[in-house]
Write an enzyme that holds these catalytic residues in place. Structure first.
Site, PDB file in Angstrom:
ATOM      1  N   ASP A 397      30.234  50.136  36.431  1.00 34.30           N
ATOM      2  CA  ASP A 397      30.730  49.788  35.100  1.00 34.30           C
ATOM      3  C   ASP A 397      29.659  49.098  34.256  1.00 34.30           C
ATOM      4  O   ASP A 397      29.399  49.495  33.122  1.00 34.30           O
ATOM      5  CB  ASP A 397      31.949  48.867  35.254  1.00 34.30           C
ATOM      6  CG  ASP A 397      32.963  49.066  34.151  1.00 34.30           C
ATOM      7  OD1 ASP A 397      33.274  50.220  33.841  1.00 34.30           O
ATOM      8  OD2 ASP A 397      33.445  48.064  33.600  1.00 34.30           O
ATOM      9  N   ASP A 445      28.286  43.017  40.003  1.00 41.06           N
ATOM     10  CA  ASP A 445      28.383  42.180  41.197  1.00 41.06           C
ATOM     11  C   ASP A 445      28.484  43.009  42.471  1.00 41.06           C
ATOM     12  O   ASP A 445      27.915  42.651  43.509  1.00 41.06           O
ATOM     13  CB  ASP A 445      29.545  41.184  41.086  1.00 41.06           C
ATOM     14  CG  ASP A 445      30.891  41.846  40.786  1.00 41.06           C
ATOM     15  OD1 ASP A 445      30.901  42.952  40.210  1.00 41.06           O
ATOM     16  OD2 ASP A 445      31.929  41.243  41.100  1.00 41.06           O
ATOM     17  N   GLY A 446      29.186  44.129  42.413  1.00 39.82           N
ATOM     18  CA  GLY A 446      29.282  44.970  43.597  1.00 39.82           C
ATOM     19  C   GLY A 446      27.930  45.528  44.007  1.00 39.82           C
ATOM     20  O   GLY A 446      27.544  45.465  45.181  1.00 39.82           O
ATOM     21  N   ILE A 477      35.209  50.407  37.841  1.00 40.82           N
ATOM     22  CA  ILE A 477      35.546  51.795  37.504  1.00 40.82           C
ATOM     23  C   ILE A 477      36.607  52.325  38.462  1.00 40.82           C
ATOM     24  O   ILE A 477      37.562  53.008  38.059  1.00 40.82           O
ATOM     25  CB  ILE A 477      34.277  52.677  37.523  1.00 40.82           C
ATOM     26  CG1 ILE A 477      33.381  52.349  36.321  1.00 40.82           C
ATOM     27  CG2 ILE A 477      34.645  54.157  37.505  1.00 40.82           C
ATOM     28  CD1 ILE A 477      32.132  53.191  36.242  1.00 40.82           C
ATOM     29  N   GLU A 478      36.462  52.007  39.745  1.00 39.37           N
ATOM     30  CA  GLU A 478      37.423  52.500  40.732  1.00 39.37           C
ATOM     31  C   GLU A 478      38.794  51.839  40.566  1.00 39.37           C
ATOM     32  O   GLU A 478      39.831  52.474  40.766  1.00 39.37           O
ATOM     33  CB  GLU A 478      36.874  52.267  42.144  1.00 39.37           C
ATOM     34  CG  GLU A 478      35.770  53.220  42.562  1.00 39.37           C
ATOM     35  CD  GLU A 478      34.452  52.967  41.842  1.00 39.37           C
ATOM     36  OE1 GLU A 478      34.247  51.847  41.315  1.00 39.37           O
ATOM     37  OE2 GLU A 478      33.615  53.895  41.801  1.00 39.37           O
ATOM     38  N   ASP A 550      31.753  55.075  30.835  1.00 41.11           N
ATOM     39  CA  ASP A 550      31.870  55.854  32.068  1.00 41.11           C
ATOM     40  C   ASP A 550      33.272  55.744  32.656  1.00 41.11           C
ATOM     41  O   ASP A 550      33.796  56.717  33.211  1.00 41.11           O
ATOM     42  CB  ASP A 550      30.841  55.379  33.096  1.00 41.11           C
ATOM     43  CG  ASP A 550      29.434  55.880  32.796  1.00 41.11           C
ATOM     44  OD1 ASP A 550      29.285  56.723  31.900  1.00 41.11           O
ATOM     45  OD2 ASP A 550      28.488  55.417  33.449  1.00 41.11           O
TER      46      ASP A 550
END
Length: 578
Positions: A397, A445-446, A477-478, A550
């Site tokens: 993201d 962060d991921g 996003i997920e 996105d």
């Protein structure tokens, strides 16, 4: 205890002398017994070892070094899990066509296939990801293998990309005959590329100069052709789209730049020139459903960027800079047919959209949770950083926000493989390769979590890189895809971890920022820490409610025919109509 010695006439010493002769001044590495002879001889030759915390990061750093310097990136990883850890980096370099040499070791020959420590057939693993993979078991054949590997990595006679060489540790300690140490293998003559075919040049000129709505799209192969590309845009009056592979090649101020009108110009162009760029998922595979009836002109220095998915009305296999010079010379005083009103209109709309984006970024409202919008972070960074900052964008993201909102003369991101987690390693390598320039890693962060420990590498090597983590506590996003497609969120929430505390624990400057009004001062303190000779991290808490372009596009749910929902629908209609 008797420890085998590593002498100046050993294979390990030969590797070090070879790399030094080829201009390699640093190697990214993680130590291990099977490579220790090479490790120590690199140090003896004065080649700097940037020792990392994970082999994957070593290859990422070599990748970024190659991209930014135009030379060879080198990683040294130990046997077994060292090589398997490195494979993700190899995969990313493979897709990005980055010239990376990965060196490793294996158990002594007498212990092969007997259950020795870390006894694995590395080449069988890495062969699909490399241009060349070889285990060298004969000391006198090492130099020729290295020479061939580097030639393949640099794309001499084929597609550039990663290569792999490993050597049993007893071979690394073995003597190499002086007779085979031929000077031309240490310092070969410069590789030459055949000039563009003149008939193909004339075909390309005829297609481009007769186009009313010409579009130029650049990629990896255009990186050394910036002045020639600008000259073509000026002469032809074409509009231009960059990609992550070549961002910053053409100044934002150039009248041909229409990045904010990407979707419209792809539909409207009647001729599309791809310059060292594949027509991959990021360009809708060149499909007529998206590009209409446009004809293509393909220019590249390797076949993989010349005829994938769409053939050209003209195709030039040549050095892109030389090919562009040939086009301009062949065109002479011929007047292009470009519709200047069309081009100027697209540019005007681009500028209007870009200006509006700048205005809205700085005033982006907080989420319902009260946390700041990611665009506030982007706006503050734009304000504080110089225009020649090297930008590394990473994540899902947040990458989308950074790609749109952060201009950059020099830019790196996860690339076509979508290999998130490259940010901090890329940033470390960038700061080493570009001394005197600011280096920013803008990461989610991921993605930061994949290689967060490389902050330790940056501290130990006093690397002045600024890492800004947009901390939204999720794989955003997920999360959005699960909510909208499945009505339930499963396994995609993270915690709002204190990454600044981690940075401080590793010896870096670290601050957590939760209010937009605190960003300017925090950025200033972080830049001061860089000037003091070390890395800095800002952990900026942002709302997970902000939807990036996105996230809205359908990219996360992977449509059947095209990567984006709108393109997928257009492709379905086009196929049905056909």
């Amino acid at each position: 205890m008797s420890t085998p010695t590593v002498t100046e006439d050993s294979a390990a010493a030969l590797i070090a002398r070879f790399l030094k002769a080829r201009g390699v001044d640093r190697v990214f590495a993680l130590c291990g017994g099977h490579i220790m002879p090479t490790w120590m001889r690199l140090d003896a030759e004065g080649i700097r070892i940037i020792d990392v915390r994970d082999e994957r990061a070593a290859v990422y750093m070599a990748h970024a070094h190659a991209e930014l310097t135009g030379g060879l990136g080198v990683a040294l990883v130990t046997a077994g899990p060292g090589v398997t850890n490195a494979m993700t980096g190899l995969a990313n370099a493979h897709v990005a066509r980055a010239p990376v040499l990965v060196l490793s070791g294996t158990p002594p020959r007498a212990q092969e296939h007997r259950g020795a420590l870390q006894d694995m057939n590395h080449c069988a693993f890495v062969a699909p990801l490399t241009r060349f993979a070889r285990t060298v078991r004969e000391p006198d054949l090492l130099l020729s293998a290295l020479d061939e590997a580097v030639a393949r990595a640099l794309g001499q006679g084929g597609e550039p990309g990663p290569v792999f060489v490993d050597v049993p540790v007893d071979v690394l300690r073995a003597r190499v005959s002086p007779a085979v140490q031929l000077p031309e293998l240490f310092n070969p003559p410069p590789a030459t590329v055949a000039g563009p075919d003149q008939a193909a040049v004339q075909r390309a000129v005829d297609v481009l100069w007769s186009a009313k709505r010409p579009l130029v799209i650049s990629g990896r192969g255009a990186r050394r052709a910036g002045p020639e590309l600008v000259a073509l845009l000026d002469r032809l009056g074409a509009v231009y789209l960059d990609t992550g592979e070549s961002r910053g090649l053409v100044p934002e101020s150039h009248p041909g730049v229409v990045a904010a009108m990407r979707g419209a110009v792809m539909q409207q162009a009647d001729v599309v020139l791809t310059l060292g760029r594949r027509l991959d998922f990021q360009l809708a595979y060149g499909s007529p459903a998206v590009f209409g009836q446009a004809r293509f002109v393909r220019i590249a220095d390797c076949a993989a960027e010349l005829r994938d998915n769409r053939r050209g009305a003209a195709e030039l296999l040549a050095d892109p800079a030389e090919a562009l010079r040939a086009l301009l010379q062949a065109a002479g005083e011929r007047a292009p047919a470009t519709d200047r009103v069309w081009a100027a209109g697209l540019r005007e709309q681009h500028v209007a959209r870009s200006t509006k984006l700048l205005q809205t970024m700085a005033a982006a409202p907080a989420g319902r949770d009260g946390r700041m919008h990611p665009n506030r972070v982007i706006a503050a960074l734009r304000e504080a950083l110089p225009t020649d900052t090297v930008v590394v964008a990473d994540g899902g993201d947040f990458l989308s926000f950074a790609r749109v909102g952060l201009p950059a003369d020099t830019y790196l991101d996860p690339g076509s493989l979508g290999c998130i987690g490259v940010g901090t390693p890329f940033g470390v390598a960038a700061a080493l390769a570009c001394p005197g320039r600011r280096v920013l890693v803008a990461t989610g962060d991921g993605s930061f979590g994949f290689n967060a420990m490389e902050l330790d590498t940056a501290v130990r090597h006093r690397v002045p890189v600024l890492v800004v983590v947009a901390n939204n506590g999720s794989w955003a996003i997920e999360v959005r895809d699960q909510q909208e497609t499945h009505g339930k969120v499963v396994g995609t929430h993270l915690q709002f971890a204190d990454h600044a505390m981690l940075a401080r624990a590793l010896g870096a400057h670290g601050e957590r920022v939760e209010r937009a009004e605190d960003l300017p001062a925090a950025i200033a303190r972080a830049l001061a820490a860089l000037d003091a000779g070390g890395p800095a991290l800002l952990d900026v808490v942002v709302t997970p409610e902000a939807a990036s372009s996105d996230a809205k596009s359908g990219l996360a749910w992977v449509p059947d025919l095209q990567p984006l929902a709108a393109w997928d629908e257009a492709e379905a209609r086009w196929r049905a109509a056909s």
